[in-house]
Design a protein around this motif. Structure first.
Motif, short mmCIF file in Angstrom:
data_model
loop_
_atom_site.label_atom_id
_atom_site.label_comp_id
_atom_site.label_asym_id
_atom_site.label_seq_id
_atom_site.Cartn_x
_atom_site.Cartn_y
_atom_site.Cartn_z
N TRP A 130 0.82 -1.21 0.00
CA TRP A 130 0.00 0.00 0.00
C TRP A 130 0.86 1.27 0.00
O TRP A 130 0.37 2.35 -0.32
N ALA A 131 2.13 1.15 0.36
CA ALA A 131 3.04 2.31 0.34
C ALA A 131 3.04 2.95 -1.05
O ALA A 131 2.96 2.24 -2.06
N PRO A 132 3.07 4.30 -1.10
CA PRO A 132 3.36 5.19 0.01
C PRO A 132 2.18 5.51 0.92
O PRO A 132 2.31 6.37 1.80
N GLY A 133 1.05 4.86 0.73
CA GLY A 133 -0.08 5.14 1.60
C GLY A 133 0.10 4.54 2.99
O GLY A 133 0.55 3.41 3.12
N PRO A 134 -0.25 5.29 4.04
CA PRO A 134 -0.19 4.74 5.40
C PRO A 134 -1.27 3.69 5.60
O PRO A 134 -2.37 3.77 5.05
N PHE A 248 -5.67 12.70 3.61
CA PHE A 248 -5.99 11.31 3.28
C PHE A 248 -7.47 11.02 3.47
O PHE A 248 -8.12 11.57 4.37
N ASP A 249 -7.98 10.15 2.61
CA ASP A 249 -9.27 9.50 2.84
C ASP A 249 -8.98 8.17 3.51
O ASP A 249 -8.32 7.30 2.92
N ALA A 250 -9.42 8.01 4.74
CA ALA A 250 -9.18 6.78 5.49
C ALA A 250 -10.42 5.88 5.41
O ALA A 250 -11.54 6.35 5.57
N THR A 251 -10.19 4.60 5.14
CA THR A 251 -11.27 3.63 5.04
C THR A 251 -10.96 2.44 5.93
O THR A 251 -9.84 1.94 5.93
N LEU A 252 -11.98 2.01 6.66
CA LEU A 252 -11.84 0.89 7.59
C LEU A 252 -12.48 -0.35 6.99
O LEU A 252 -13.65 -0.33 6.59
N PHE A 253 -11.70 -1.44 6.90
CA PHE A 253 -12.18 -2.69 6.33
C PHE A 253 -12.12 -3.80 7.38
O PHE A 253 -11.07 -4.00 8.01
N LEU A 263 -8.64 -3.51 9.06
CA LEU A 263 -7.55 -2.94 8.26
C LEU A 263 -7.93 -1.50 7.94
O LEU A 263 -9.02 -1.25 7.41
N ILE A 264 -7.07 -0.56 8.29
CA ILE A 264 -7.33 0.85 8.02
C ILE A 264 -6.30 1.34 7.00
O ILE A 264 -5.09 1.32 7.26
N LEU A 265 -6.80 1.73 5.83
CA LEU A 265 -5.94 2.20 4.75
C LEU A 265 -6.21 3.68 4.49
O LEU A 265 -7.37 4.12 4.50
N HIS A 266 -5.14 4.43 4.24
CA HIS A 266 -5.24 5.86 3.98
C HIS A 266 -4.82 6.13 2.53
O HIS A 266 -3.70 5.81 2.14
N ASN A 267 -5.74 6.71 1.80
CA ASN A 267 -5.51 6.98 0.39
C ASN A 267 -5.31 8.48 0.19
O ASN A 267 -6.16 9.28 0.62
N PRO A 268 -4.20 8.91 -0.42
CA PRO A 268 -3.99 10.35 -0.64
C PRO A 268 -5.16 10.97 -1.40
O PRO A 268 -5.60 10.43 -2.42
N ARG A 269 -5.67 12.07 -0.89
CA ARG A 269 -6.83 12.70 -1.53
C ARG A 269 -6.38 13.39 -2.82
O ARG A 269 -5.42 14.18 -2.84
N PRO A 270 -7.06 13.11 -3.94
CA PRO A 270 -6.69 13.71 -5.23
C PRO A 270 -6.76 15.23 -5.18
O PRO A 270 -7.61 15.81 -4.49
N GLY A 271 -5.87 15.86 -5.90
CA GLY A 271 -5.88 17.31 -6.02
C GLY A 271 -5.24 18.05 -4.87
O GLY A 271 -5.25 19.29 -4.85
N THR A 272 -4.68 17.33 -3.91
CA THR A 272 -4.05 17.98 -2.75
C THR A 272 -2.53 17.96 -2.81
O THR A 272 -1.87 18.54 -1.95
N GLY A 273 -1.97 17.26 -3.79
CA GLY A 273 -0.52 17.13 -3.87
C GLY A 273 0.06 16.18 -2.84
O GLY A 273 1.28 16.08 -2.69
N THR A 274 -0.82 15.44 -2.16
CA THR A 274 -0.37 14.56 -1.08
C THR A 274 0.51 13.43 -1.59
O THR A 274 1.53 13.09 -0.96
N THR A 275 0.16 12.85 -2.70
CA THR A 275 0.93 11.72 -3.22
C THR A 275 2.38 12.11 -3.48
O THR A 275 3.31 11.40 -3.07
N GLN A 276 2.59 13.23 -4.13
CA GLN A 276 3.94 13.67 -4.45
C GLN A 276 4.74 13.98 -3.17
O GLN A 276 5.91 13.59 -3.04
N ARG A 277 4.11 14.67 -2.23
CA ARG A 277 4.81 15.00 -0.97
C ARG A 277 5.13 13.74 -0.18
O ARG A 277 6.19 13.63 0.44
#
Length: 294
Positions: A130-134, A248-253, A263-277
């Motif tokens: 899942w990296a780079p997602g927390p 991040f958008d966090a989702t609990l599975f 399982l809690i996965l955090h997905n970088p929110r689009p349009g925020t530049g989070t993925t690149q940072r």
């Protein structure tokens, strides 16, 4: 206490479809069983495969006519106690038992939570991938069973962080990083109380809450409100000193093989530049951000 539902109170096409599904499900489960599998003697050649209806009725301790009507989808009253007896007679597993409840119009019983277990190798590989997602896994008491490196870097989890709830209220670095800590804190406490209500016979929830209330006045105040809430998604904004703003958008599975674990996965929110940072942050670490979980 047993709950009861009257099938003739259900109306319309959904009711008819449910009855048809119930009829076919019970018949198929009955026909797959040999008498010897349920402790009955072979009774010569049978015209149809599996158990007879009267045999299922005897095994379940119900009347033959009642079971026949149940399998036919007739307008009868059914209770959870009797459905459990039928499920045992037909050797249904937990998923099939839940399915039977739903077809009969009853709420499925709460699954028993599994004891806390270490994350499986497959789940650890999923967190690493899942990296780079927390991401992390927690048990029913919100204890961490696995945390990937991205979650440690982003949220400031250290070696002393063992419980998600406790860390939220006692990890000073996490609090500084979290942009909306005070606004979200009531929902975190309410979520833990809702989970505790699922397992009223488990004293560990009270122990965790009581111990945390001794060291966190803010949690003690929130816990005293007796608020309860359930959340499967959330938005987390982190003001990281090295990476900047991360959203991040966090989702609990739920983890099906270990009831109570999530399982809690955090997905970088689009349009925020989070993925690149986030990618730059992981690359700046020793080893280039090689994924690890523990």
């Amino acid at each position: 206490m047993s709950t009861t539902v009257d099938l003739d109170q259900q109306r319309g096409a959904p009711r008819d479809r449910r009855r048809a599904e119930l009829r076919e499900f019970l018949r198929s489960r009955r026909e797959r069983l040999a008498p010897t599998e349920v402790g009955l003697p072979e009774a010569g050649r049978r015209r149809t495969p599996g158990l007879r209806r009267e045999e299922v009725a005897v095994l379940a301790g119900v009347g033959v006519s009642w079971y026949t009507w149940l399998e036919q989808g007739r307008d009868i009253k059914v209770s959870d106690d009797v459905l459990d007896a039928v499920a045992r007679a037909l050797l249904l597993d937990e998923v099939e038992r839940t399915h039977l409840y739903r077809l009969a119009g009853l709420n499925p019983p709460q699954r028993q939570a599994a004891p806390s277990v270490p994350a499986s190798p497959q789940m650890r590989r999923l967190l690493d991938a899942w990296a780079p997602g927390p991401g992390y896994i927690r048990d029913r008491h919100w204890n961490f069973t696995a945390v990937n490196e991205a979650a440690r870097l982003v949220f400031g989890y250290g070696e002393t962080d063992h419980n998600c709830l406790v860390s939220y209220f006692t990890n000073a670095r996490y609090r500084v990083l979290h942009q909306h800590w005070e606004e979200i804190a009531p929902a975190v406490a309410a979520g833990f109380r809702a989970d505790a209500a699922r397992y009223p016979d488990d004293p560990e929830f009270d122990r965790i809450a009581e111990d945390l209330a001794q060291v966190s006045a803010e949690f003690a105040e929130l816990w005293a409100r007796h608020d309860a809430a359930e959340h499967s998604t959330a938005v987390k904004a982190v003001d990281h000193p090295e990476a900047g703003l991360l959203v991040f958008d966090a989702t609990l599975f739920p983890v099906p093989e270990h009831p109570g674990h999530h399982l809690i996965l955090h997905n970088p929110r689009p349009g925020t530049g989070t993925t690149q940072r986030l990618e730059r942050l992981l690359r700046s670490q020793p080893g280039g951000g090689t994924p690890t979980t523990n």
